[in-house]
Design a protein around this motif. Structure first.
Motif, PDB file in Angstrom:
ATOM      1  N   ASP A 124       0.781  -1.270   0.080  1.00 58.70           N
ATOM      2  CA  ASP A 124       0.087  -0.051   0.023  1.00 58.70           C
ATOM      3  C   ASP A 124       0.746   1.283   0.133  1.00 58.70           C
ATOM      4  OD1 ASP A 124      -2.565   1.273  -0.250  1.00 58.70           O
ATOM      5  OD2 ASP A 124      -2.892   1.486   1.973  1.00 58.70           O
ATOM      6  N   GLU A 125       1.895   1.103  -0.892  1.00 62.91           N
ATOM      7  CA  GLU A 125       2.674   2.568  -1.150  1.00 62.91           C
ATOM      8  C   GLU A 125       2.052   3.582  -1.719  1.00 62.91           C
ATOM      9  OE1 GLU A 125       7.048  -0.025  -0.929  1.00 62.91           O
ATOM     10  OE2 GLU A 125       5.857   0.014  -2.806  1.00 62.91           O
ATOM     11  N   VAL A 126       2.874   4.560  -1.740  1.00 64.20           N
ATOM     12  CA  VAL A 126       2.403   5.858  -2.737  1.00 64.20           C
ATOM     13  C   VAL A 126       3.066   5.579  -4.008  1.00 64.20           C
ATOM     14  CG1 VAL A 126       2.393   8.408  -3.125  1.00 64.20           C
ATOM     15  CG2 VAL A 126       1.970   7.429  -0.562  1.00 64.20           C
TER      16      VAL A 126
END
Length: 145
Positions: A124-126
């Motif tokens: 769930d990284e940017v």
């Protein structure tokens, strides 16, 4: 540490690394649900090691094509590796859906070629670049098919 000691240490590390390969829990169910579709792998990893990884994890039979950068002389994000994979598969770029875990080496070149790229963002990284399609688990993949 001598070169010989370092080489022995590295071989021990590689042995244990390779003995502990396991697919994520969503991989096999996803591949089973994709049964009947033509699937392939494009990897920048060492060809021999990547094929061994698929074999040890029991995934080899799910894939029709495995394209390793070392086999063809191009690596992701070079667009040539995607063209080569499509040529081997006997398909055209616009018919491909590509799932990758790295925005820059997988998704950006796909989108530039007209391939539907889906970013598998397990942490769930940017995103480091704009991404049209993102999933956090392979269970979500079927929303895009």
């Amino acid at each position: 540490m001598s070169d010989e000691e370092a080489a022995t240490f590295f071989q021990t590390y590689i042995h244990y690394f390779e003995m502990h390969w396991q697919p994520y829990e969503d991989v096999v169910p996803c591949l089973q649900n994709l049964s009947g579709r033509r699937l392939g792998v494009i990897t920048n990893g060492d060809a021999k090691q990547q094929r061994l990884k698929l074999e040890r994890m029991g995934l080899t039979d799910y894939f029709d094509i495995v394209i390793a950068s070392g086999d063809i002389g191009y690596s992701k994000p070079n667009e040539a590796i995607f063209h080569s994979a499509c040529e081997h598969a006997g398909t055209i770029l616009s018919e491909v859906i590509y799932v990758g875990d790295d925005v820059h080496t997988d998704i950006v070149p796909c989108e530039a070629l007209g391939i539907k790229g889906i970013w598998l963002n397990r942490r769930d990284e940017v995103p480091a670049a704009p991404v049209k399609h993102t999933i956090t688990t392979l269970k979500e993949l079927f929303e895009y098919l």
